[in-house]
Design an enzyme around this catalytic site. Structure first.
Site, PDB file in Angstrom:
ATOM      1  N   ARG A   1       5.060 -12.942   9.626  1.00 33.32           N
ATOM      2  CA  ARG A   1       5.756 -11.718   9.273  1.00 33.32           C
ATOM      3  C   ARG A   1       7.076 -11.652  10.031  1.00 33.32           C
ATOM      4  O   ARG A   1       7.275 -12.340  11.028  1.00 33.32           O
ATOM      5  CB  ARG A   1       4.889 -10.500   9.544  1.00 33.32           C
ATOM      6  CG  ARG A   1       4.527 -10.256  10.988  1.00 33.32           C
ATOM      7  CD  ARG A   1       3.386  -9.260  11.119  1.00 33.32           C
ATOM      8  NE  ARG A   1       3.728  -7.927  10.616  1.00 33.32           N
ATOM      9  CZ  ARG A   1       3.056  -7.302   9.655  1.00 33.32           C
ATOM     10  NH1 ARG A   1       2.016  -7.856   9.104  1.00 33.32           N
ATOM     11  NH2 ARG A   1       3.422  -6.114   9.254  1.00 33.32           N
TER      12      ARG A   1
ATOM     13  N   LYS B   1       4.051   0.770  10.097  1.00 29.99           N
ATOM     14  CA  LYS B   1       4.227   1.994   9.303  1.00 29.99           C
ATOM     15  C   LYS B   1       3.759   3.210  10.088  1.00 29.99           C
ATOM     16  O   LYS B   1       4.314   4.294   9.945  1.00 29.99           O
ATOM     17  CB  LYS B   1       3.454   1.869   7.994  1.00 29.99           C
ATOM     18  CG  LYS B   1       4.188   1.000   6.988  1.00 29.99           C
ATOM     19  CD  LYS B   1       3.614   1.175   5.596  1.00 29.99           C
ATOM     20  CE  LYS B   1       2.691   0.044   5.275  1.00 29.99           C
ATOM     21  NZ  LYS B   1       2.248   0.007   3.880  1.00 29.99           N
TER      22      LYS B   1
ATOM     23  N   GLU C   1       0.874  -1.161   0.000  1.00 34.58           N
ATOM     24  CA  GLU C   1       0.000   0.000   0.000  1.00 34.58           C
ATOM     25  C   GLU C   1       0.922   1.225   0.000  1.00 34.58           C
ATOM     26  O   GLU C   1       1.809   1.327   0.852  1.00 34.58           O
ATOM     27  CB  GLU C   1      -0.883   0.003   1.261  1.00 34.58           C
ATOM     28  CG  GLU C   1      -1.818   1.190   1.260  1.00 34.58           C
ATOM     29  CD  GLU C   1      -2.725   1.265   2.491  1.00 34.58           C
ATOM     30  OE1 GLU C   1      -2.757   0.309   3.291  1.00 34.58           O
ATOM     31  OE2 GLU C   1      -3.386   2.304   2.627  1.00 34.58           O
TER      32      GLU C   1
END
Ligand code: ATP
Ligand code: MG
Length: 568
Positions: free
Chosen positions: A263, A273, A37
């Site tokens: 992850r 983020k 994204e």
């Protein structure tokens, strides 16, 4: 195009893909995608996903698309798009002409949504966001049907068209899937597919005021691109039934398989983020490329190479359970590479003057120095030696403690590539600080070879004062004071755990003259000090700034050795 060190490396995802190829499940195709994204810069966690997606495609002769998942215009922008592209390329991967944007599918996604309405699989819900939440139920209680769940197809089509036309305010209506409000999986309780958002988009401009949500967009984008294996992180495991539901009820061209993996988490590092953005906007760091940031831009500026990050990603492997990787393992990867490739040089970070009393005043000798003992082809260079030198302040002790074998009054040490010198006195200023160390040298010991029978315990690096180049050196330490900075105590913020000593700036360093014109981004081993990289932002001709990439001490190798011994 990047190659991987051990293409045979296997893990549960590669095993599934190999199996699918054997059974010809997707007509022998392997098509993956990396779907960032564009709302932030890529970090080392993304590198794991990039190496996996591009890696398996390369290994199997397949393709990997770069797809921007750009469905939230309020947080996304074109600068992020550009930086993501640059970072993926820098890592060594290539998407050829397969650069896609979810926003390019908006018209098609809208058509799919209309189809869902027509088939009774979606409805316009006019509950407020708070009401929707209240109706959704909890992990232990089923949800309740929305009072709008039974709207007719005609009414839904009309309302949805008017949502698109901009007739309604944000938050007044959403489009929801009609699935099952009693499902044990909350993601299946009539999830929202579209919301009204009166925000311009960096690609579609003012064309849309309704935007599809991730769960609706992602599966359909995968299907439209003919992705075979949609690899994502574990938090999407509970979304997989929704992924499959949408692809089952809609007439899509293909049905990709979503597979989840753990992850990457790293000790002493935050990867969210949102948190990284806070560090930048609240000026805890100099920017996204601050060498302390776990972003690819930060790691690059710190001196990490693409190869070192790729080998790190290979080394950590793939698992189905979340865990945290020791930061030392990342350091091990770059150290291992730089040990093979980085030229050795001498740099004195905290200099103190040394005067060699018996060395002729105006003499300069050029001594041969080895560029890289690990690589004979790197050759040698000449380093000037003269009467006044700099050595590290910490390499001298007036009153040496036990086990301090370096320079002290009356003691001899070897100067790297030069002579054995003996300390014969010190000069101090009013405050008692040593300003000058006086030595004599032994002309018989050139190149550091002591005559037979003479023992010298320490070899010091040095720089000739007359030839020295002034430099700034930035030393980095762990960014956080605790290994798990995401785990904050009550009333604390993650920024409360920032290490106040994560950056130490030394402005009065002296380095050997060969470094005066060192190219921005080039990497060196400063003998006895670590690996350093010429800063790409703040260096200027004749005045280099160096970032310490990593120290010489390899704690990861030590950990591994200890573990091996334990197992033996
Ligand atoms: P956000 O926190 O905003 O959701 P994200 O970190 O998931 O962001 P995306 O841009 O959605 O960022 O990520 C792109 C891809 O990278 C996704 O497939 C995601 O699963 C993967 N990814 C993100 N963080 C990690 C990580 N720490 N380890 C492995 N893969 C990751
Ligand atoms: Mg995400």
């Amino acid at each position: 195009m990047a190659t991987t060190d051990t293409p045979q490396a296997t893990d549960f995802i590669r095993t599934i893909i190999a199996q699918d190829l054997k059974t010809n499940k997707h007509n022998g195709r392997v098509a993956t995608r990396f779907p960032p994204e564009p709302n932030g810069h890529l970090h080392i966690g993304h590198a794991k996903s990039i190496c996996l997606n591009f890696g398996v495609a390369l290994e199997q002769g397949g393709t990997c698309n770069l797809r921007f998942d750009d469905t939230n215009p309020t947080k996304e922008n074109i600068d992020y798009v550009e930086s993501i592209k640059r970072d993926v390329k820098w890592l060594g991967f290539d998407w050829d002409d397969r650069e896609y944007y979810a926003s390019d599918y908006f018209e098609q996604l809208y058509a799919y949504a209309v189809q869902l309405i027509k088939d009774g699989h979606a409805y316009v819900c006019s509950l407020s966001p708070d009401e929707i939440r209240a109706y959704r139920g909890t992990l232990t209680e089923p949800g309740r049907d929305s009072p709008y769940r039974q709207r007719s197809v005609e009414e839904n089509l009309d309302l949805f068209a008017r949502m698109r036309a901009g007739e309604f305010a944000e938050g007044t209506h959403v489009l929801r899937a009609r699935i099952d409000m009693a499902s044990p999986n909350i993601n299946m309780r009539d999830p929202t597919l579209y919301r009204i958002l009166k925000a311009p988009h960096h690609r579609t401009g003012e064309r849309w005021c309704i935007y599809p949500l991730y769960d609706f967009t992602h599966c359909l984008s995968d299907a439209l691109e003919g992705i075979t294996h949609s690899l994502c992180t574990l938090e999407f495991e509970d979304h997989r039934p929704l992924y499959d539901w949408a692809l089952d009820v809609l007439p899509v061209p293909s049905h990709p398989q979503q597979i989840e993996f753990a992850r990457l988490n790293l000790t002493y590092t935050v990867m969210s983020k949102r948190k990284l953005l806070t560090l930048v906007t609240d000026n805890y760091v100099s920017g996204w490329d601050d060498p302390r940031m776990p972003t690819l831009a930060g790691l690059r500026r710190r001196g990490y190479t693409p190869q070192s990050i790729r080998s790190f990603c290979e080394r950590i492997g793939l698992a189905k359970r979340n865990s945290t990787v020791d930061y030392a393992m990342l350091e091990h990867s770059i150290r291992e590479e730089l040990n093979r490739t980085a030229p050795r040089v001498m740099a004195v970070l905290r200099p103190v003057r040394v005067v060699i009393d018996n060395y002729p005043q105006d003499r300069v000798e050029y001594l041969d120095a080895i560029n890289n003992p690990e690589d004979a082809s790197a050759g040698t260079r000449q380093v000037p030696f003269s009467r006044v030198l700099y050595i590290e302040r910490e390499d001298f002790r007036e009153d040496p403690p036990r086990k301090f074998f370096r320079l002290a009054p009356g003691r001899e040490v070897r100067l790297r590539y030069a002579y054995i010198v003996k300390c014969v006195g010190v000069v101090k200023d009013d405050t008692g600080e040593i300003t000058e160390i006086h030595c004599t040298y032994d002309p018989e010991t050139r190149s550091g070879r002591p005559p037979a029978g003479r023992k010298v315990k320490a070899t010091l690096h040095w720089v000739s004062a007359e030839h020295a180049v002034n430099a700034e050196v930035r030393l980095y330490d762990h960014f956080f004071t605790k290994p798990d900075p995401d785990n904050v105590e009550d009333g604390q913020a993650f920024t409360d755990y920032l290490n106040p000593h994560s950056l130490e700036i030394l402005t009065a360093c002296t380095v050997e003259p060969s470094l005066a014109q060192a190219e921005a981004g080039s990497r060196f081993q400063f003998e006895r000090q670590g690996y350093f990289c010429v800063d790409t932002v703040d260096s200027s001709p004749g005045r280099p700034v160096f970032n310490r990439t990593v120290t010489l001490r390899d704690t990861w190798a030590k950990i591994q050795k200890a573990e091996q011994q334990k197992r033996a």
